[in-house]
Design a protein around this motif. Structure first.
Motif, PDB file in Angstrom:
ATOM      1  N   GLN A 179       0.866  -1.171   0.000  1.00 32.33           N
ATOM      2  CA  GLN A 179       0.000   0.000   0.000  1.00 32.33           C
ATOM      3  C   GLN A 179       0.904   1.223   0.000  1.00 32.33           C
ATOM      4  O   GLN A 179       2.049   1.146   0.410  1.00 32.33           O
ATOM      5  CB  GLN A 179      -0.880  -0.007   1.261  1.00 32.33           C
ATOM      6  CG  GLN A 179      -1.873  -1.151   1.311  1.00 32.33           C
ATOM      7  CD  GLN A 179      -3.023  -0.973   0.341  1.00 32.33           C
ATOM      8  OE1 GLN A 179      -3.209   0.110  -0.221  1.00 32.33           O
ATOM      9  NE2 GLN A 179      -3.776  -2.037   0.120  1.00 32.33           N
ATOM     10  N   PRO A 180       0.443   2.431  -0.369  1.00 34.16           N
ATOM     11  CA  PRO A 180      -0.957   2.692  -0.701  1.00 34.16           C
ATOM     12  C   PRO A 180      -1.246   2.502  -2.179  1.00 34.16           C
ATOM     13  O   PRO A 180      -0.337   2.314  -2.980  1.00 34.16           O
ATOM     14  CB  PRO A 180      -1.102   4.165  -0.341  1.00 34.16           C
ATOM     15  CG  PRO A 180       0.231   4.741  -0.671  1.00 34.16           C
ATOM     16  CD  PRO A 180       1.228   3.666  -0.328  1.00 34.16           C
ATOM     17  N   GLN A 181      -2.520   2.547  -2.531  1.00 37.91           N
ATOM     18  CA  GLN A 181      -2.945   2.542  -3.914  1.00 37.91           C
ATOM     19  C   GLN A 181      -3.072   3.980  -4.407  1.00 37.91           C
ATOM     20  O   GLN A 181      -3.507   4.863  -3.677  1.00 37.91           O
ATOM     21  CB  GLN A 181      -4.290   1.815  -4.048  1.00 37.91           C
ATOM     22  CG  GLN A 181      -4.197   0.346  -3.650  1.00 37.91           C
ATOM     23  CD  GLN A 181      -5.514  -0.381  -3.744  1.00 37.91           C
ATOM     24  OE1 GLN A 181      -6.434   0.042  -4.449  1.00 37.91           O
ATOM     25  NE2 GLN A 181      -5.617  -1.494  -3.052  1.00 37.91           N
ATOM     26  N   HIS A 182      -2.693   4.185  -5.655  1.00 36.46           N
ATOM     27  CA  HIS A 182      -2.770   5.501  -6.282  1.00 36.46           C
ATOM     28  C   HIS A 182      -3.895   5.473  -7.305  1.00 36.46           C
ATOM     29  O   HIS A 182      -3.958   4.561  -8.132  1.00 36.46           O
ATOM     30  CB  HIS A 182      -1.448   5.845  -6.956  1.00 36.46           C
ATOM     31  CG  HIS A 182      -0.313   5.988  -5.981  1.00 36.46           C
ATOM     32  ND1 HIS A 182       0.180   7.208  -5.580  1.00 36.46           N
ATOM     33  CD2 HIS A 182       0.409   5.050  -5.316  1.00 36.46           C
ATOM     34  CE1 HIS A 182       1.161   7.019  -4.709  1.00 36.46           C
ATOM     35  NE2 HIS A 182       1.310   5.726  -4.535  1.00 36.46           N
ATOM     36  N   PHE A 183      -4.750   6.481  -7.280  1.00 37.10           N
ATOM     37  CA  PHE A 183      -5.959   6.490  -8.096  1.00 37.10           C
ATOM     38  C   PHE A 183      -5.830   7.434  -9.298  1.00 37.10           C
ATOM     39  O   PHE A 183      -5.167   8.471  -9.226  1.00 37.10           O
ATOM     40  CB  PHE A 183      -7.157   6.933  -7.264  1.00 37.10           C
ATOM     41  CG  PHE A 183      -7.667   5.875  -6.330  1.00 37.10           C
ATOM     42  CD1 PHE A 183      -7.044   5.637  -5.114  1.00 37.10           C
ATOM     43  CD2 PHE A 183      -8.774   5.103  -6.670  1.00 37.10           C
ATOM     44  CE1 PHE A 183      -7.499   4.647  -4.264  1.00 37.10           C
ATOM     45  CE2 PHE A 183      -9.250   4.122  -5.816  1.00 37.10           C
ATOM     46  CZ  PHE A 183      -8.606   3.887  -4.608  1.00 37.10           C
ATOM     47  N   GLY A 184      -6.525   7.050 -10.370  1.00 32.50           N
ATOM     48  CA  GLY A 184      -6.700   7.938 -11.513  1.00 32.50           C
ATOM     49  C   GLY A 184      -7.900   8.840 -11.295  1.00 32.50           C
ATOM     50  O   GLY A 184      -8.564   8.771 -10.254  1.00 32.50           O
ATOM     51  N   ASP A 185      -8.177   9.681 -12.288  1.00 35.05           N
ATOM     52  CA  ASP A 185      -9.294  10.617 -12.185  1.00 35.05           C
ATOM     53  C   ASP A 185     -10.641   9.992 -12.536  1.00 35.05           C
ATOM     54  O   ASP A 185     -11.677  10.630 -12.379  1.00 35.05           O
ATOM     55  CB  ASP A 185      -9.048  11.837 -13.076  1.00 35.05           C
ATOM     56  CG  ASP A 185      -8.052  12.800 -12.456  1.00 35.05           C
ATOM     57  OD1 ASP A 185      -7.482  13.623 -13.193  1.00 35.05           O
ATOM     58  OD2 ASP A 185      -7.838  12.723 -11.229  1.00 35.05           O
ATOM     59  N   GLY A 186     -10.628   8.765 -13.023  1.00 36.77           N
ATOM     60  CA  GLY A 186     -11.871   8.054 -13.241  1.00 36.77           C
ATOM     61  C   GLY A 186     -12.499   8.255 -14.600  1.00 36.77           C
ATOM     62  O   GLY A 186     -12.161   9.184 -15.347  1.00 36.77           O
TER      63      GLY A 186
ATOM     64  N   ASN B  80     -15.084  16.405  -9.653  1.00 35.43           N
ATOM     65  CA  ASN B  80     -14.732  15.871 -10.979  1.00 35.43           C
ATOM     66  C   ASN B  80     -13.303  15.336 -11.050  1.00 35.43           C
ATOM     67  O   ASN B  80     -12.668  15.371 -12.116  1.00 35.43           O
ATOM     68  CB  ASN B  80     -14.931  16.937 -12.058  1.00 35.43           C
ATOM     69  CG  ASN B  80     -16.376  17.405 -12.118  1.00 35.43           C
ATOM     70  OD1 ASN B  80     -17.303  16.595 -12.122  1.00 35.43           O
ATOM     71  ND2 ASN B  80     -16.569  18.714 -12.133  1.00 35.43           N
ATOM     72  N   GLN B  81     -12.806  14.865  -9.926  1.00 35.35           N
ATOM     73  CA  GLN B  81     -11.473  14.281  -9.902  1.00 35.35           C
ATOM     74  C   GLN B  81     -11.493  12.926  -9.210  1.00 35.35           C
ATOM     75  O   GLN B  81     -12.504  12.518  -8.636  1.00 35.35           O
ATOM     76  CB  GLN B  81     -10.485  15.212  -9.198  1.00 35.35           C
ATOM     77  CG  GLN B  81     -10.206  16.515  -9.943  1.00 35.35           C
ATOM     78  CD  GLN B  81      -9.093  17.306  -9.309  1.00 35.35           C
ATOM     79  OE1 GLN B  81      -8.215  16.777  -8.630  1.00 35.35           O
ATOM     80  NE2 GLN B  81      -9.095  18.612  -9.549  1.00 35.35           N
TER      81      GLN B  81
END
Lengths: 112, 114
Positions: free
Chosen positions: A99-106, B41-42
């Motif tokens: 960890q940690p996990q890194h996120f995209g903007d979706g 929106n992120q």
């Protein structure tokens, strides 16, 4: 250092259609996880891919499937779309077992 | 199985005031704990994490959190907030040495007013 990138950013589909969402992990990361975030809710775990195999799955039907490629990028496929599949789909990457996990903007998916 | 409860769905505060966002968790095993922030929106940005060691964890943007094992809590604090802190905040847990999936709370909407 590129972070997690997702495409497309927005998508509109109709009920019954199929959709494919794409994710490129942060440079060096080998594990990709997918989450669904409905409006006003926290993200819900869909599944995780490592070494091109699904390693763990959340409480989602078989209509949700995925794939991981040798370069660690990943796709999320959803068949027979329902109105309830409208949500923000988030991809997260990490080193396997860490960890940690890194996120995209979706990807914002809207079903009409 | 793990679960996370964020006790406040909305927290309005004035600029430069202190704030505390509350998070309680349930787990039969030891866990890692995280706070993420989501601007409109992120996606999610990691604020801070507790993996081991000191129970007081400092993160980005002046935020800190304290892990309390007996209370099963991981509350997020900031001594003086700015307008730019307006966002949705999510607490998440992950069981140590096992599943890598994150279990999230429903989020707390922090609104900082001038």
């Amino acid at each position: 250092d590129a972070g997690v990138t997702q495409s497309p950013t927005h998508l509109i589909k109709t009920r019954g259609q199929q959709v494919t969402l794409r994710c490129s992990p942060k440079s060096g990361h080998d594990t990709v996880s997918w989450y669904q975030q409905a409006l006003g809710q926290g993200p819900q775990f869909i599944f995780q891919y490592y070494e091109e195999e699904e390693r763990q799955r959340g409480n989602f039907p078989d209509r949700f499937s995925g794939h991981q490629f040798p370069n660690y990028s990943s796709e999320l496929n959803v068949n027979a779309l329902l109105l309830g599949d409208s949500a923000l789909y988030l991809c997260a990457s990490s080193f396997f077992g860490n960890q940690p996990q890194h996120f995209g903007d979706g990807t914002r998916l809207s079903i009409l | 199985a793990q679960s996370v409860t964020q006790l406040d769905s909305q927290v309005p505060v004035f600029e430069e005031a202190p704030v505390e966002l509350r998070c309680n968790y349930s787990s039969s095993v030891s866990v890692y704990l995280f706070w993420y922030v989501q601007y409109p929106n992120q996606g999610l940005q990691l604020l801070l994490k507790y993996l081991s060691g000191s129970t007081l964890v400092k993160g980005i943007n002046g935020f800190e959190a304290e892990f309390n094992k007996s209370q099963t809590s991981f509350h997020l604090r900031k001594p003086s907030v700015h307008i730019s802190d307006t966002a949705e905040y999510f607490c998440a847990v992950n069981p140590q040495g096992g599943s890598e999936k994150l279990v999230f709370g429903k989020g707390t909407k922090l609104t900082v007013n001038p």
